[in-house]
Design a protein around this motif. Structure first.
Motif, short mmCIF file in Angstrom:
data_model
loop_
_atom_site.label_atom_id
_atom_site.label_comp_id
_atom_site.label_asym_id
_atom_site.label_seq_id
_atom_site.Cartn_x
_atom_site.Cartn_y
_atom_site.Cartn_z
N ALA A 11 136.22 59.98 71.43
CA ALA A 11 135.87 61.37 71.76
C ALA A 11 136.50 62.34 70.77
O ALA A 11 135.85 63.31 70.34
CB ALA A 11 136.30 61.71 73.18
N VAL A 12 137.74 62.11 70.37
CA VAL A 12 138.42 62.99 69.41
C VAL A 12 137.69 62.94 68.07
O VAL A 12 137.48 63.97 67.43
CB VAL A 12 139.91 62.60 69.27
CG1 VAL A 12 140.54 63.27 68.05
CG2 VAL A 12 140.67 62.97 70.53
N LEU A 13 137.31 61.75 67.63
CA LEU A 13 136.57 61.63 66.37
C LEU A 13 135.21 62.33 66.45
O LEU A 13 134.80 63.02 65.50
CB LEU A 13 136.39 60.15 66.00
CG LEU A 13 137.68 59.38 65.69
CD1 LEU A 13 137.38 57.90 65.50
CD2 LEU A 13 138.38 59.97 64.48
N ILE A 14 134.54 62.15 67.58
CA ILE A 14 133.23 62.79 67.75
C ILE A 14 133.36 64.31 67.77
O ILE A 14 132.59 65.02 67.12
CB ILE A 14 132.53 62.29 69.04
CG1 ILE A 14 132.14 60.82 68.89
CG2 ILE A 14 131.30 63.13 69.36
CD1 ILE A 14 131.64 60.17 70.18
N VAL A 15 134.35 64.82 68.48
CA VAL A 15 134.49 66.28 68.57
C VAL A 15 134.93 66.87 67.22
O VAL A 15 134.53 67.99 66.88
CB VAL A 15 135.42 66.71 69.72
CG1 VAL A 15 136.87 66.46 69.41
CG2 VAL A 15 135.21 68.19 70.06
N ALA A 16 135.70 66.13 66.45
CA ALA A 16 136.07 66.62 65.11
C ALA A 16 134.82 66.74 64.24
O ALA A 16 134.64 67.74 63.54
CB ALA A 16 137.09 65.68 64.47
N ALA A 17 133.94 65.75 64.33
CA ALA A 17 132.68 65.82 63.59
C ALA A 17 131.80 66.95 64.12
O ALA A 17 131.18 67.69 63.35
CB ALA A 17 131.94 64.49 63.68
N ALA A 18 131.77 67.10 65.44
CA ALA A 18 130.97 68.16 66.06
C ALA A 18 131.43 69.54 65.62
O ALA A 18 130.62 70.38 65.22
CB ALA A 18 131.05 68.04 67.59
N ALA A 19 132.73 69.77 65.68
CA ALA A 19 133.27 71.08 65.29
C ALA A 19 132.99 71.36 63.82
O ALA A 19 132.67 72.50 63.46
CB ALA A 19 134.78 71.13 65.57
N SER A 20 133.10 70.34 62.99
CA SER A 20 132.80 70.53 61.57
C SER A 20 131.34 70.89 61.37
O SER A 20 131.01 71.81 60.62
CB SER A 20 133.15 69.26 60.79
OG SER A 20 134.54 69.01 60.86
N CYS A 21 130.45 70.17 62.05
CA CYS A 21 129.01 70.45 61.93
C CYS A 21 128.68 71.87 62.40
O CYS A 21 127.94 72.59 61.72
CB CYS A 21 128.20 69.45 62.75
SG CYS A 21 128.09 67.81 62.05
N ILE A 22 129.22 72.25 63.53
CA ILE A 22 128.93 73.57 64.09
C ILE A 22 129.41 74.67 63.14
O ILE A 22 128.66 75.61 62.83
CB ILE A 22 129.57 73.73 65.48
CG1 ILE A 22 128.84 72.83 66.49
CG2 ILE A 22 129.59 75.19 65.93
CD1 ILE A 22 129.56 72.67 67.82
N ASN A 23 130.63 74.56 62.66
CA ASN A 23 131.19 75.62 61.82
C ASN A 23 130.57 75.65 60.43
O ASN A 23 130.26 76.73 59.92
CB ASN A 23 132.71 75.48 61.75
CG ASN A 23 133.36 75.96 63.02
OD1 ASN A 23 133.44 77.15 63.27
ND2 ASN A 23 133.80 75.04 63.86
N VAL A 24 130.36 74.50 59.82
CA VAL A 24 129.69 74.47 58.52
C VAL A 24 128.25 74.95 58.67
O VAL A 24 127.72 75.68 57.83
CB VAL A 24 129.78 73.07 57.88
CG1 VAL A 24 128.88 72.96 56.66
CG2 VAL A 24 131.22 72.75 57.50
N GLY A 25 127.60 74.56 59.77
CA GLY A 25 126.23 75.01 60.03
C GLY A 25 126.13 76.53 60.09
O GLY A 25 125.23 77.13 59.50
N LYS A 26 127.06 77.15 60.79
CA LYS A 26 127.04 78.62 60.88
C LYS A 26 127.29 79.26 59.53
O LYS A 26 126.70 80.28 59.19
CB LYS A 26 128.05 79.08 61.92
CG LYS A 26 127.63 78.68 63.33
CD LYS A 26 128.38 79.41 64.38
CE LYS A 26 128.04 78.96 65.78
NZ LYS A 26 126.68 78.58 66.06
N ALA A 27 128.17 78.66 58.73
CA ALA A 27 128.43 79.20 57.39
C ALA A 27 127.19 79.09 56.51
O ALA A 27 126.87 80.01 55.76
CB ALA A 27 129.62 78.46 56.75
N LEU A 28 126.48 77.97 56.61
CA LEU A 28 125.25 77.82 55.84
C LEU A 28 124.19 78.82 56.29
O LEU A 28 123.46 79.38 55.47
CB LEU A 28 124.72 76.39 55.95
CG LEU A 28 125.49 75.33 55.18
CD1 LEU A 28 124.96 73.94 55.52
CD2 LEU A 28 125.42 75.59 53.68
#
Length: 110
Positions: A11-28
Motif C-alpha cells: 500500500a505504501v508503494l502504491i500510494v507513493a506512485a499514486a501521489a507522484s502521478c497525481i502531482n506530476v499530472g497536475k504540473a503537466l
C-alpha cells in the motif's frame, strides 16, 4: 513480510506512485494550459484541451494516480496512506523546478 505487513508495504508503494502521478499530472496540465484558451464548458474548447498532448498526458497521470490511490486505501488504513500521499508535494516541487523551470527558494529545498 507476510500477511498484513506485506499488504501495508504494498500500500505504501502504491500510494507513493499514486501521489507522484497525481502531482506530476497536475504540473503537466498546468504546463499544457500555457497555450490553451480559458477553460469553459464549450465543446470546441474542451476538444482543444483533450487534443493538447501535454495537458492530456497530465490528465491521464492524474486519473491513474486516483485509481492507484483507491487501490492503496483498499489495502491499508487512511492513517497510513494519507501521510505518504502528502509526500507527493515534494515530487511536485522537484518536477516543477526541473520540468517547468520554476525557481525554488533555498528554504523550499530544505
Amino acid at each position: 513480510f507476510t500477511g498484513r505487513g506485506a499488504m501495508k508495504v504494498l500500500a505504501v508503494l502504491i500510494v507513493a506512485a499514486a501521489a507522484s502521478c497525481i502531482n506530476v499530472g497536475k504540473a503537466l496540465q498546468k504546463q499544457g494550459t500555457k497555450g490553451l484558451p480559458r477553460l469553459v464548458l464549450d465543446r470546441k474548447v474542451l476538444a482543444t484541451y483533450l487534443n493538447d498532448k501535454t495537458w492530456s498526458q497530465g490528465l491521464a497521470l492524474d486519473l491513474a494516480g486516483g485509481i492507484l490511490m483507491v487501490a492503496a486505501i483498499a489495502r491499508a488504513p487512511v492513517s497510513l496512506v494519507q501521510p505518504v500521499a502528502a509526500g507527493g508535494v515534494a515530487v511536485l516541487a522537484v518536477f516543477s523546478h526541473f520540468r517547468l523551470e520554476e525557481k525554488l527558494r533555498r528554504k523550499e529545498w530544505a
